[in-house]
Scaffold this motif. Sequence first.
Motif, PDB file in Angstrom:
ATOM      1  N   HIS A  16       0.908  -1.263  -0.040  1.00  0.00           N
ATOM      2  CA  HIS A  16      -0.092  -0.155   0.097  1.00  0.00           C
ATOM      3  C   HIS A  16       0.881   1.218  -0.031  1.00  0.00           C
ATOM      4  CE1 HIS A  16      -3.884   1.876   1.251  1.00  0.00           C
ATOM      5  NE2 HIS A  16      -3.151   2.767   1.435  1.00  0.00           N
ATOM      6  N   GLU A  17       1.104   1.727  -1.255  1.00  0.00           N
ATOM      7  CA  GLU A  17       2.014   2.877  -1.224  1.00  0.00           C
ATOM      8  C   GLU A  17       1.484   4.119  -0.972  1.00  0.00           C
ATOM      9  OE1 GLU A  17       4.980   5.350  -1.987  1.00  0.00           O
ATOM     10  OE2 GLU A  17       5.302   3.102  -2.553  1.00  0.00           O
ATOM     11  N   VAL A  18       2.141   4.742   0.087  1.00  0.00           N
ATOM     12  CA  VAL A  18       1.940   6.184   0.765  1.00  0.00           C
ATOM     13  C   VAL A  18       2.645   7.250   0.410  1.00  0.00           C
ATOM     14  CG1 VAL A  18       0.731   4.765   2.606  1.00  0.00           C
ATOM     15  CG2 VAL A  18       2.942   5.683   2.772  1.00  0.00           C
ATOM     16  N   GLY A  19       3.562   7.105  -0.364  1.00  0.00           N
ATOM     17  CA  GLY A  19       4.501   8.431  -0.618  1.00  0.00           C
ATOM     18  C   GLY A  19       3.780   9.474  -1.248  1.00  0.00           C
ATOM     19  N   ALA A  20       2.819   9.214  -2.095  1.00  0.00           N
ATOM     20  CA  ALA A  20       2.070  10.609  -2.408  1.00  0.00           C
ATOM     21  C   ALA A  20       1.336  11.542  -1.588  1.00  0.00           C
ATOM     22  CB  ALA A  20       1.432  10.113  -3.814  1.00  0.00           C
TER      23      ALA A  20
ATOM     24  N   THR B  35      -0.423  -7.393   3.695  1.00  0.00           N
ATOM     25  CA  THR B  35      -0.526  -5.846   3.338  1.00  0.00           C
ATOM     26  C   THR B  35       0.384  -4.939   4.181  1.00  0.00           C
ATOM     27  OG1 THR B  35      -2.682  -6.103   2.654  1.00  0.00           O
ATOM     28  CG2 THR B  35      -1.714  -3.803   2.886  1.00  0.00           C
ATOM     29  N   VAL B  36       1.297  -4.288   3.562  1.00  0.00           N
ATOM     30  CA  VAL B  36       2.382  -3.597   4.102  1.00  0.00           C
ATOM     31  C   VAL B  36       2.356  -2.418   3.448  1.00  0.00           C
ATOM     32  CG1 VAL B  36       4.590  -3.369   4.368  1.00  0.00           C
ATOM     33  CG2 VAL B  36       3.681  -5.594   4.501  1.00  0.00           C
ATOM     34  N   ASP B  37       2.279  -1.175   4.309  1.00  0.00           N
ATOM     35  CA  ASP B  37       2.419   0.181   4.098  1.00  0.00           C
ATOM     36  C   ASP B  37       3.671   0.502   3.709  1.00  0.00           C
ATOM     37  OD1 ASP B  37      -0.199  -0.031   4.510  1.00  0.00           O
ATOM     38  OD2 ASP B  37      -0.563   1.843   5.756  1.00  0.00           O
ATOM     39  N   ALA B  38       4.197   1.396   2.725  1.00  0.00           N
ATOM     40  CA  ALA B  38       5.398   1.740   2.291  1.00  0.00           C
ATOM     41  C   ALA B  38       5.416   2.923   1.718  1.00  0.00           C
ATOM     42  CB  ALA B  38       6.306   0.633   1.792  1.00  0.00           C
ATOM     43  N   SER B  39       6.526   3.799   1.704  1.00  0.00           N
ATOM     44  CA  SER B  39       6.496   5.247   1.080  1.00  0.00           C
ATOM     45  C   SER B  39       7.944   5.249   0.063  1.00  0.00           C
ATOM     46  CB  SER B  39       6.798   6.167   1.888  1.00  0.00           C
ATOM     47  OG  SER B  39       6.739   7.503   1.566  1.00  0.00           O
ATOM     48  N   ALA B  40       7.664   5.510  -1.278  1.00  0.00           N
ATOM     49  CA  ALA B  40       8.644   5.488  -2.325  1.00  0.00           C
ATOM     50  C   ALA B  40       9.689   6.341  -1.746  1.00  0.00           C
ATOM     51  CB  ALA B  40       8.181   6.033  -3.574  1.00  0.00           C
ATOM     52  N   GLY B  41      11.065   5.767  -1.918  1.00  0.00           N
ATOM     53  CA  GLY B  41      12.117   6.741  -1.123  1.00  0.00           C
ATOM     54  C   GLY B  41      12.191   7.047   0.018  1.00  0.00           C
ATOM     55  N   GLY B  42      11.284   6.517   1.025  1.00  0.00           N
ATOM     56  CA  GLY B  42      11.376   6.593   2.551  1.00  0.00           C
ATOM     57  C   GLY B  42      10.651   8.025   2.816  1.00  0.00           C
ATOM     58  N   LEU B  43       9.874   8.581   1.878  1.00  0.00           N
ATOM     59  CA  LEU B  43       9.379  10.013   2.251  1.00  0.00           C
ATOM     60  C   LEU B  43       8.330   9.921   3.236  1.00  0.00           C
ATOM     61  CD1 LEU B  43       8.647  11.073  -1.472  1.00  0.00           C
ATOM     62  CD2 LEU B  43      10.221  11.865   0.035  1.00  0.00           C
ATOM     63  N   GLY B  44       8.629  11.013   4.094  1.00  0.00           N
ATOM     64  CA  GLY B  44       7.098  10.828   5.022  1.00  0.00           C
ATOM     65  C   GLY B  44       7.707  11.112   6.509  1.00  0.00           C
ATOM     66  N   GLY B  45       6.496  11.372   7.290  1.00  0.00           N
ATOM     67  CA  GLY B  45       6.746  11.492   8.722  1.00  0.00           C
ATOM     68  C   GLY B  45       5.453  11.794   9.019  1.00  0.00           C
TER      69      GLY B  45
ATOM     70  N   LEU C 122       3.022  -0.751  -8.767  1.00  0.00           N
ATOM     71  CA  LEU C 122       2.399  -0.719  -7.583  1.00  0.00           C
ATOM     72  C   LEU C 122       1.027  -0.615  -7.832  1.00  0.00           C
ATOM     73  CD1 LEU C 122       4.876   1.937  -5.703  1.00  0.00           C
ATOM     74  CD2 LEU C 122       3.997  -0.256  -4.752  1.00  0.00           C
ATOM     75  N   ASP C 123       0.080  -1.595  -7.210  1.00  0.00           N
ATOM     76  CA  ASP C 123      -1.311  -1.562  -7.523  1.00  0.00           C
ATOM     77  C   ASP C 123      -2.253  -0.759  -6.548  1.00  0.00           C
ATOM     78  OD1 ASP C 123      -1.460  -3.116  -5.550  1.00  0.00           O
ATOM     79  OD2 ASP C 123      -2.085  -4.936  -6.542  1.00  0.00           O
ATOM     80  N   THR C 124      -1.692  -0.054  -5.548  1.00  0.00           N
ATOM     81  CA  THR C 124      -2.269   0.659  -4.521  1.00  0.00           C
ATOM     82  C   THR C 124      -1.621   1.947  -4.402  1.00  0.00           C
ATOM     83  OG1 THR C 124      -3.367  -1.200  -3.638  1.00  0.00           O
ATOM     84  CG2 THR C 124      -3.458   1.045  -2.545  1.00  0.00           C
ATOM     85  N   VAL C 125      -1.986   3.039  -4.787  1.00  0.00           N
ATOM     86  CA  VAL C 125      -1.396   4.213  -4.568  1.00  0.00           C
ATOM     87  C   VAL C 125      -2.278   5.321  -3.816  1.00  0.00           C
ATOM     88  CG1 VAL C 125       0.108   5.949  -5.386  1.00  0.00           C
ATOM     89  CG2 VAL C 125       0.117   3.982  -6.609  1.00  0.00           C
ATOM     90  N   GLU C 126      -1.915   5.572  -2.354  1.00  0.00           N
ATOM     91  CA  GLU C 126      -2.937   6.236  -1.680  1.00  0.00           C
ATOM     92  C   GLU C 126      -2.497   7.778  -2.185  1.00  0.00           C
ATOM     93  OE1 GLU C 126      -4.073   5.747   2.132  1.00  0.00           O
ATOM     94  OE2 GLU C 126      -2.631   7.373   2.959  1.00  0.00           O
ATOM     95  N   ALA C 127      -3.319   8.601  -2.839  1.00  0.00           N
ATOM     96  CA  ALA C 127      -3.219   9.748  -3.618  1.00  0.00           C
ATOM     97  C   ALA C 127      -3.092  11.047  -2.835  1.00  0.00           C
ATOM     98  CB  ALA C 127      -4.220   9.817  -4.730  1.00  0.00           C
ATOM     99  N   THR C 128      -3.868  11.216  -2.057  1.00  0.00           N
ATOM    100  CA  THR C 128      -4.129  12.581  -1.243  1.00  0.00           C
ATOM    101  C   THR C 128      -4.981  12.346  -0.164  1.00  0.00           C
ATOM    102  OG1 THR C 128      -4.256  14.948  -1.967  1.00  0.00           O
ATOM    103  CG2 THR C 128      -5.937  13.280  -2.906  1.00  0.00           C
ATOM    104  N   SER C 129      -5.311  13.519   0.349  1.00  0.00           N
ATOM    105  CA  SER C 129      -6.013  13.825   1.631  1.00  0.00           C
ATOM    106  C   SER C 129      -7.053  15.028   1.395  1.00  0.00           C
ATOM    107  CB  SER C 129      -5.072  13.998   2.985  1.00  0.00           C
ATOM    108  OG  SER C 129      -5.976  14.110   4.052  1.00  0.00           O
ATOM    109  N   PHE C 130      -8.131  14.713   1.655  1.00  0.00           N
ATOM    110  CA  PHE C 130      -9.190  15.857   1.653  1.00  0.00           C
ATOM    111  C   PHE C 130      -9.473  16.551   3.175  1.00  0.00           C
ATOM    112  CE2 PHE C 130     -10.208  13.508  -2.184  1.00  0.00           C
ATOM    113  CZ  PHE C 130     -10.232  14.518  -2.863  1.00  0.00           C
TER     114      PHE C 130
END
Length: 312
Positions: free
Chosen positions: A21-25, A240-250, A53-61
């Motif tokens: 579950h890609e969360v980088g974006a 199912t494992v969440d991860a962020s491309a390039g290790g972005l985030g906090g 990646l078949d799941t990319v969390e896009a944004t937040s409202f």
Amino acid sequence: MTAGLPMPVPDPDLPRRVRIHEVGARDGLQNEKTVVPTEVKAEFIHRLAAAGLDTVEATSFVHPERVPQLADADELLPLIEDVGVRLPVLVPNERGLDRALALGAREIAVFGSTTESFAKANINRTVDESLTMFEPVVARAKGAGLRVRGYLSMCFGDPWEGPVPIGQVLAVGRRLLDLGCDELSLGDTIGVATPGHVTALLRAFEEAGVPAGRLAVHFHDTYGQALANTLAALRHGVTTVDASAGGLGGCPYAKSATGNLATEDLVWMLDGLGITTGVDLGRLAATSVWMAGHLGRPSPSRTVRAISHQES
């Protein structure tokens, strides 16, 4: 062994396939000090999908004043509607759900907390008040045929309250699932989990009748434990494992939260275990190098750096 790829040595006690579950974006870019242009975000998501990646969390409202880095959600979604993968979005309340539905979102997530301190810092509500706020959001989303994920933060430790009792995590997690969430992501928001703690928490959910198939894990790498913790979760049956491309985030509301588990580091480990993800590691690493260029700093992912060094 092909240069740049690990030799796969399968472990029969581990799952054969893992969904990332890609969360980088979303989770990755929300913590950036500078706002990334909408067009760059859209290109980032397209590149992540092209990498497999078949799941990319896009944004937040969320309200723009709370997370200005994601204030362009309404402009972003039309630019990625053709991407061809699952694009969940985070919604905090019914107003956010209205915006997401109007733009054709098919999956949403709500973001809860196990602790009162973080619930207050993150959404200015108590744990009970936050669950009350989520109830109509989840009900309406399910009624509209949407898939709903529940995030649960501070599952292992809280910067204000210290270690979080397993029973406390289980109680709030069960309440989110009872609201109708299809999946519950257990978050190590400040990165203090260890493999034994992960195993104990997952065992508690199992004993309470919650199967591993309804759980995901979301680890931060503050103390370098994210991959070890992930392996512990896989041994317990989590797929199912969440991860962020390039290790972005906090996390903008927990200053001790450092970067997420890097997707490339995760894929390297899973490839080496013979676990299928569908992700092309080379294309993914190239995407993270591309994004790092836009952010003006190198990726913290060790795998990205190693692959980039081999190719330079």
